[in-house]
Motif scaffolding. Structure first.
Motif, short mmCIF file in Angstrom:
data_model
loop_
_atom_site.label_atom_id
_atom_site.label_comp_id
_atom_site.label_asym_id
_atom_site.label_seq_id
_atom_site.Cartn_x
_atom_site.Cartn_y
_atom_site.Cartn_z
N LYS A 1 -9.49 11.12 16.41
CA LYS A 1 -8.70 11.10 17.65
C LYS A 1 -7.27 11.57 17.41
O LYS A 1 -6.39 11.39 18.24
N LEU A 2 -7.04 12.14 16.23
CA LEU A 2 -5.75 12.70 15.84
C LEU A 2 -4.66 11.65 15.65
O LEU A 2 -3.47 11.95 15.69
N ARG A 3 -5.06 10.42 15.38
CA ARG A 3 -4.09 9.40 15.01
C ARG A 3 -3.77 9.57 13.53
O ARG A 3 -4.67 9.72 12.71
N SER A 4 -2.50 9.53 13.17
CA SER A 4 -2.13 9.78 11.78
C SER A 4 -2.52 8.60 10.90
O SER A 4 -2.49 7.43 11.32
N SER A 5 -2.87 8.91 9.67
CA SER A 5 -3.29 7.87 8.73
C SER A 5 -2.12 6.94 8.40
O SER A 5 -2.33 5.75 8.16
N GLU A 6 -0.88 7.47 8.42
CA GLU A 6 0.25 6.58 8.14
C GLU A 6 0.42 5.55 9.27
O GLU A 6 0.73 4.38 9.02
N ASP A 7 0.17 5.98 10.52
CA ASP A 7 0.26 5.02 11.63
C ASP A 7 -0.88 4.00 11.55
O ASP A 7 -0.69 2.81 11.84
N ILE A 8 -2.07 4.46 11.17
CA ILE A 8 -3.21 3.55 11.05
C ILE A 8 -2.94 2.51 9.97
O ILE A 8 -3.17 1.31 10.18
N LEU A 9 -2.44 2.94 8.82
CA LEU A 9 -2.15 1.99 7.75
C LEU A 9 -0.97 1.10 8.09
O LEU A 9 -0.93 -0.07 7.68
N LEU A 10 0.01 1.62 8.83
CA LEU A 10 1.13 0.78 9.27
C LEU A 10 0.64 -0.38 10.13
O LEU A 10 1.15 -1.49 10.04
N GLU A 11 -0.36 -0.12 10.97
CA GLU A 11 -0.90 -1.14 11.87
C GLU A 11 -1.76 -2.17 11.13
O GLU A 11 -1.78 -3.35 11.49
N GLN A 12 -2.47 -1.72 10.09
CA GLN A 12 -3.51 -2.58 9.51
C GLN A 12 -3.25 -3.02 8.07
O GLN A 12 -4.01 -3.83 7.53
N THR A 13 -2.19 -2.50 7.45
CA THR A 13 -1.88 -2.91 6.08
C THR A 13 -0.37 -3.04 5.93
O THR A 13 0.40 -2.74 6.85
N ASP A 14 0.04 -3.43 4.74
CA ASP A 14 1.47 -3.47 4.41
C ASP A 14 1.81 -2.15 3.72
O ASP A 14 1.86 -2.07 2.49
N LEU A 15 2.06 -1.12 4.51
CA LEU A 15 2.38 0.21 3.99
C LEU A 15 3.84 0.22 3.54
O LEU A 15 4.75 0.07 4.35
N THR A 16 4.05 0.43 2.24
CA THR A 16 5.42 0.36 1.70
C THR A 16 5.91 1.68 1.12
O THR A 16 7.08 1.77 0.73
N VAL B 1 0.83 -1.21 0.00
CA VAL B 1 0.00 0.00 0.00
C VAL B 1 0.86 1.26 0.00
O VAL B 1 1.83 1.37 0.76
N GLY B 2 0.51 2.20 -0.85
CA GLY B 2 1.09 3.53 -0.85
C GLY B 2 0.09 4.52 -0.30
O GLY B 2 -1.12 4.29 -0.37
N LEU B 3 0.58 5.62 0.25
CA LEU B 3 -0.30 6.62 0.86
C LEU B 3 0.17 8.03 0.53
O LEU B 3 1.31 8.38 0.80
N ILE B 4 -0.73 8.82 -0.08
CA ILE B 4 -0.49 10.24 -0.27
C ILE B 4 -1.09 10.97 0.93
O ILE B 4 -2.31 10.90 1.15
N THR B 5 -0.26 11.66 1.70
CA THR B 5 -0.76 12.27 2.92
C THR B 5 0.19 13.37 3.38
O THR B 5 1.24 13.62 2.80
N ASN B 6 -0.19 14.02 4.46
CA ASN B 6 0.67 14.95 5.19
C ASN B 6 0.12 15.05 6.61
O ASN B 6 -0.62 14.17 7.05
N GLN B 7 0.42 16.13 7.29
CA GLN B 7 0.01 16.26 8.69
C GLN B 7 -1.50 16.28 8.86
O GLN B 7 -2.02 16.03 9.96
N THR B 8 -2.25 16.56 7.81
CA THR B 8 -3.71 16.65 7.92
C THR B 8 -4.38 15.28 7.88
O THR B 8 -5.58 15.17 8.17
N GLY B 9 -3.64 14.25 7.50
CA GLY B 9 -4.21 12.91 7.44
C GLY B 9 -4.30 12.31 8.83
O GLY B 9 -3.43 11.55 9.26
N VAL B 10 -5.37 12.63 9.54
CA VAL B 10 -5.60 12.12 10.89
C VAL B 10 -7.06 11.70 11.03
O VAL B 10 -7.92 12.18 10.29
N ASP B 11 -7.33 10.83 12.00
CA ASP B 11 -8.72 10.48 12.29
C ASP B 11 -9.26 11.42 13.36
O ASP B 11 -8.60 12.40 13.75
#
Length: 412
Positions: free
Chosen positions: A70-85, A58-68
């Motif tokens: 609860k202010l968890r970053s989308s890169e951390d969310i995808l790191l936990e639940q997908t193969d973020l490469t 998985v690739g992710l286009i994001t920056n500091q605004t990519g949060v849920d």
């Protein structure tokens, strides 16, 4: 004495009633806060769409605004639940700290390669795309055409379509709601701050924008938008209950976005729009202006939903850095009645009328024409077309676009 006793009793009743009302309001506020935001973001529905990412890089286009919420970053969310490469970042970088127009360098985030899409290239290269199977997007737009994040997404969509890569957008609110206004981008004014013929204030979420360009530009992209729940087109950011993360150094608050649509184009003249102050895009002025004169002229127009305060300010950087500027500070008093494009056009015309030959139009970067034209999407305002002819045409164009875009909208 009896009269005094009666008055005191009535006053006590009123005060107790007021306290009770205040208590109820406080309880209602706490209850609403306990229930959480009114809107569920696309990134918060990842579990429902897990099959899209199973066994995929998985690739992710994001920056500091990519949060849920609860202010968890989308890169951390995808790191936990997908193969973020791979992480791909736009103008201003992964953390939103780099100044406008400055190149962004690649780096690494928790062991994941970070690729810059605002430097040597603005498009993901074949080599970058070889590291992923699915490209995702979770980034906050501001609702204005002249903003580069949607262009970064568009370029990535084009390249992913060519490479046969799946593309997924985690949808997020348009902070300016669904209102559409301003001129449509004209042929010959295309640039990275405006690629397609959409109005200045486009009224779409980033997911709806992706659906629109995928079809109208015939990209042929395998696109999925993971929609929000609870968002409606009447909502401004403050109605969502979500935390705001500044989208770029000059848009620190959600409220700033509406001012940016108004005065951002004026920053492509020699006027200051408050860059270098604590309230970017709230001010318009210059050393040659008179604050009382300009405020009186603008307030005399009785433009809907806005008041102009005579203002003096000294930008720390940007246009007229270190110089005393006089002009106005905008106060949007009714966002529903307010029209950003109408307000911006009237500000420019008033300054031109009061101070003939003082407004200068710089040339656009690396090409023919003028910066204000590519920001606004057309030449008519700079060329001096009377507003009584210009503004009705803008309204027609916005209405035509509102009808054209209906098939691509996801929310009512």
């Amino acid at each position: 004495m009896k009269r005094l006793v009666v008055v005191l009793i009535l006053l006590t009743v009123v005060l107790m009633s007021g306290c009770a009302d205040a208590g109820r309001r406080d309880k209602d506020h706490k209850k609403a806060a306990a229930q959480g935001p009114a809107v569920t973001l696309g990134i918060e529905r990842l579990d429902e769409y897990a099959q899209l990412f199973a066994g995929k890089r998985v690739g992710l286009i994001t920056n500091q605004t990519g949060v849920d919420s609860k202010l968890r970053s989308s890169e951390d969310i995808l790191l936990e639940q997908t193969d973020l490469t791979g992480i791909f970042v736009p103008e201003h970088g992964l953390f939103g700290a780099i100044a406008a127009g400055d190149d962004v360098e690649g780096a690494e985030y928790k062991g994941v390669k970070v690729y810059s899409l605002y430097g040597a290239t603005k498009r993901p290269t074949p080599a970058m795309l070889d590291t992923i199977d699915v490209m995702t997007v979770d980034i906050q737009d501001v609702g204005a055409r002249h903003y580069t994040y949607i262009s970064t997404m568009a370029y990535a969509m084009e390249e992913c379509a060519k490479a046969g890569k799946k593309f997924v957008v985690f949808d997020r609110p348009n902070p300016l709601g669904g209102m559409i206004e301003g001129p449509t981008l004209k042929k010959g004014q295309e640039s990275f701050i405006g690629l397609y013929p959409v109005p200045l204030r486009h009224g779409m979420t980033i997911g709806e924008y992706a659906r629109y360009i995928n079809d109208t530009q015939k990209l042929g992209l395998d696109l999925t938008v993971i929609p929000m729940q609870g968002w409606q087109r009447w909502m401004y950011w403050q109605d969502t209950g979500l935390p705001w993360v500044g989208t770029s150094p000059q848009i620190p608050t959600a409220a700033t976005a509406l001012y940016y649509v108004t005065t951002g184009i004026l920053g492509d003249t020699d006027l200051s729009v408050g860059i270098g102050t604590t309230k970017p895009f709230y001010y318009v002025g210059a050393p040659f202006a008179d604050k009382e004169e300009l405020a009186a002229k603008l307030n005399g127009l009785q433009l809907p939903g806005v008041h102009f305060r005579p203002a003096a300010f000294i930008p720390a950087y940007g246009a007229f850095a270190g110089e005393l500027c006089q002009g106005v500070e905008l106060y949007i008093t009714d966002a529903e009645a307010y029209r950003a494009s109408v307000t911006g056009a009237n500000i420019l015309r008033c300054i031109e009328e009061l101070y003939p030959d003082k407004v200068v139009y710089p040339a656009r970067y690396g090409g023919e024409g003028y910066k204000i034209d590519i920001a606004l999407g057309e030449t008519a305002l700079r060329a001096g077309v009377p507003l009584e002819r210009l503004l009705p045409r803008w309204d027609r164009e916005a209405q035509e676009f509102a009808e054209q875009v209906q098939p691509y909208l996801l929310y009512k």
